[in-house]
Design a protein around this motif. Structure first.
Motif, PDB file in Angstrom:
ATOM      1  N   LYS A  59       0.837  -1.201   0.000  1.00 54.55           N
ATOM      2  CA  LYS A  59       0.000   0.000   0.000  1.00 54.55           C
ATOM      3  C   LYS A  59       0.875   1.254   0.000  1.00 54.55           C
ATOM      4  N   ALA A  60       1.918   1.252   0.820  1.00 54.63           N
ATOM      5  CA  ALA A  60       2.842   2.387   0.875  1.00 54.63           C
ATOM      6  C   ALA A  60       3.559   2.558  -0.467  1.00 54.63           C
ATOM      7  N   GLY A  61       3.881   1.450  -1.114  1.00 54.14           N
ATOM      8  CA  GLY A  61       4.518   1.509  -2.433  1.00 54.14           C
ATOM      9  C   GLY A  61       3.606   2.159  -3.467  1.00 54.14           C
ATOM     10  N   ALA A  62       2.314   1.847  -3.402  1.00 50.48           N
ATOM     11  CA  ALA A  62       1.338   2.453  -4.319  1.00 50.48           C
ATOM     12  C   ALA A  62       1.229   3.953  -4.051  1.00 50.48           C
ATOM     13  N   GLN A  63       1.231   4.325  -2.772  1.00 52.06           N
ATOM     14  CA  GLN A  63       1.184   5.751  -2.424  1.00 52.06           C
ATOM     15  C   GLN A  63       2.447   6.463  -2.905  1.00 52.06           C
ATOM     16  N   LEU A  64       3.569   5.797  -2.819  1.00 50.89           N
ATOM     17  CA  LEU A  64       4.826   6.360  -3.295  1.00 50.89           C
ATOM     18  C   LEU A  64       4.750   6.609  -4.803  1.00 50.89           C
ATOM     19  N   ALA A  65       4.165   5.690  -5.546  1.00 52.56           N
ATOM     20  CA  ALA A  65       4.003   5.860  -6.995  1.00 52.56           C
ATOM     21  C   ALA A  65       3.111   7.058  -7.303  1.00 52.56           C
ATOM     22  N   GLN A  66       2.056   7.260  -6.501  1.00 57.39           N
ATOM     23  CA  GLN A  66       1.179   8.416  -6.701  1.00 57.39           C
ATOM     24  C   GLN A  66       1.937   9.727  -6.481  1.00 57.39           C
ATOM     25  N   VAL A  67       2.749   9.763  -5.449  1.00 60.13           N
ATOM     26  CA  VAL A  67       3.526  10.967  -5.166  1.00 60.13           C
ATOM     27  C   VAL A  67       4.516  11.242  -6.302  1.00 60.13           C
ATOM     28  N   GLN A  68       5.103  10.200  -6.847  1.00 59.23           N
ATOM     29  CA  GLN A  68       6.030  10.377  -7.954  1.00 59.23           C
ATOM     30  C   GLN A  68       5.310  10.946  -9.182  1.00 59.23           C
ATOM     31  N   LYS A  69       4.041  10.558  -9.390  1.00 64.95           N
ATOM     32  CA  LYS A  69       3.257  11.133 -10.489  1.00 64.95           C
ATOM     33  C   LYS A  69       3.011  12.623 -10.252  1.00 64.95           C
ATOM     34  N   LEU A  70       2.763  12.989  -8.992  1.00 65.28           N
ATOM     35  CA  LEU A  70       2.575  14.404  -8.663  1.00 65.28           C
ATOM     36  C   LEU A  70       3.858  15.194  -8.956  1.00 65.28           C
ATOM     37  N   GLN A  71       4.994  14.599  -8.619  1.00 61.28           N
ATOM     38  CA  GLN A  71       6.278  15.244  -8.900  1.00 61.28           C
ATOM     39  C   GLN A  71       6.468  15.438 -10.412  1.00 61.28           C
ATOM     40  N   GLU A  72       6.043  14.447 -11.198  1.00 60.78           N
ATOM     41  CA  GLU A  72       6.148  14.547 -12.654  1.00 60.78           C
ATOM     42  C   GLU A  72       5.280  15.683 -13.192  1.00 60.78           C
ATOM     43  N   VAL A  73       4.075  15.827 -12.643  1.00 64.62           N
ATOM     44  CA  VAL A  73       3.180  16.908 -13.070  1.00 64.62           C
ATOM     45  C   VAL A  73       3.821  18.259 -12.744  1.00 64.62           C
ATOM     46  N   LEU A  74       4.333  18.401 -11.535  1.00 67.69           N
ATOM     47  CA  LEU A  74       4.966  19.660 -11.144  1.00 67.69           C
ATOM     48  C   LEU A  74       6.177  19.983 -12.024  1.00 67.69           C
ATOM     49  N   ALA A  75       6.912  18.958 -12.412  1.00 64.02           N
ATOM     50  CA  ALA A  75       8.099  19.161 -13.254  1.00 64.02           C
ATOM     51  C   ALA A  75       7.733  19.742 -14.621  1.00 64.02           C
ATOM     52  N   LYS A  76       6.488  19.540 -15.065  1.00 68.92           N
ATOM     53  CA  LYS A  76       6.041  20.043 -16.362  1.00 68.92           C
ATOM     54  C   LYS A  76       5.636  21.526 -16.312  1.00 68.92           C
ATOM     55  N   ILE A  77       5.498  22.075 -15.114  1.00 70.79           N
ATOM     56  CA  ILE A  77       5.035  23.457 -14.973  1.00 70.79           C
ATOM     57  C   ILE A  77       6.203  24.428 -15.091  1.00 70.79           C
TER      58      ILE A  77
END
Length: 150
Positions: A59-77
């Motif tokens: 479950k923590a690994g899945a949450q970690l993947a979600q946070v990494q997606k958020l980081q990817e979105v921010l990197a595009k801004i």
């Protein structure tokens, strides 16, 4: 407005960093518990405990993947660019409130102004994308006008 955009971006970045830190701490605690659980020799109880910890780690690994997606979105801004068309990274002033199209963080107050950080895949985010100043749209029974884009 560039300073405001930078402050909004920094707030979103801090939100993601804090979430990442919490998840990484949780993973480390689970790993530590798994290691100490290995030393136990309590039979079935031992196996149940290990299985529960494995599920928590997944479950923590899945949450970690979600946070990494958020980081990817921010990197595009790009906080230094602006556009007349609403896109990722835009600050949108409407007749009902101000929005920052980035990631879903919720209410942010910058210099006594309230903004709602929303993602492009949210219902209102989808409605805002591609619109320009003066466009209208309906959301939750309210007719909303786009007054300004930064």
């Amino acid at each position: 407005m560039k300073k405001t955009k930078e402050k909004l971006y920094d707030h979103c970045e801090q939100f993601v960093k804090e979430r990442l830190d919490r998840i990484q701490d949780r993973i480390a605690n689970i790993q530590e518990s798994l290691t100490s659980e290995t030393k136990s020799t309590a039979g079935d109880k031992h196996e149940t405990g290990r299985a529960m910890l494995q599920l928590e780690r997944e479950k923590a690994g899945a949450q970690l993947a979600q946070v990494q997606k958020l980081q990817e979105v921010l990197a595009k801004i790009d906080v230094h660019s602006s556009s007349e068309i609403i896109r990722l990274g835009s600050i949108i002033e409407t007749s009902t409130g101000n929005y920052y199209l980035s990631i879903s963080v919720g209410k942010i107050i910058i210099d006594n102004h309230t903004y709602f950080a929303i993602a492009t895949n949210t219902p209102i985010g989808k409605l805002l994308l591609g619109k320009t100043i003066g466009d209208h749209f309906s959301f939750n029974g309210n007719e909303i006008t786009i007054e300004n884009i930064h």
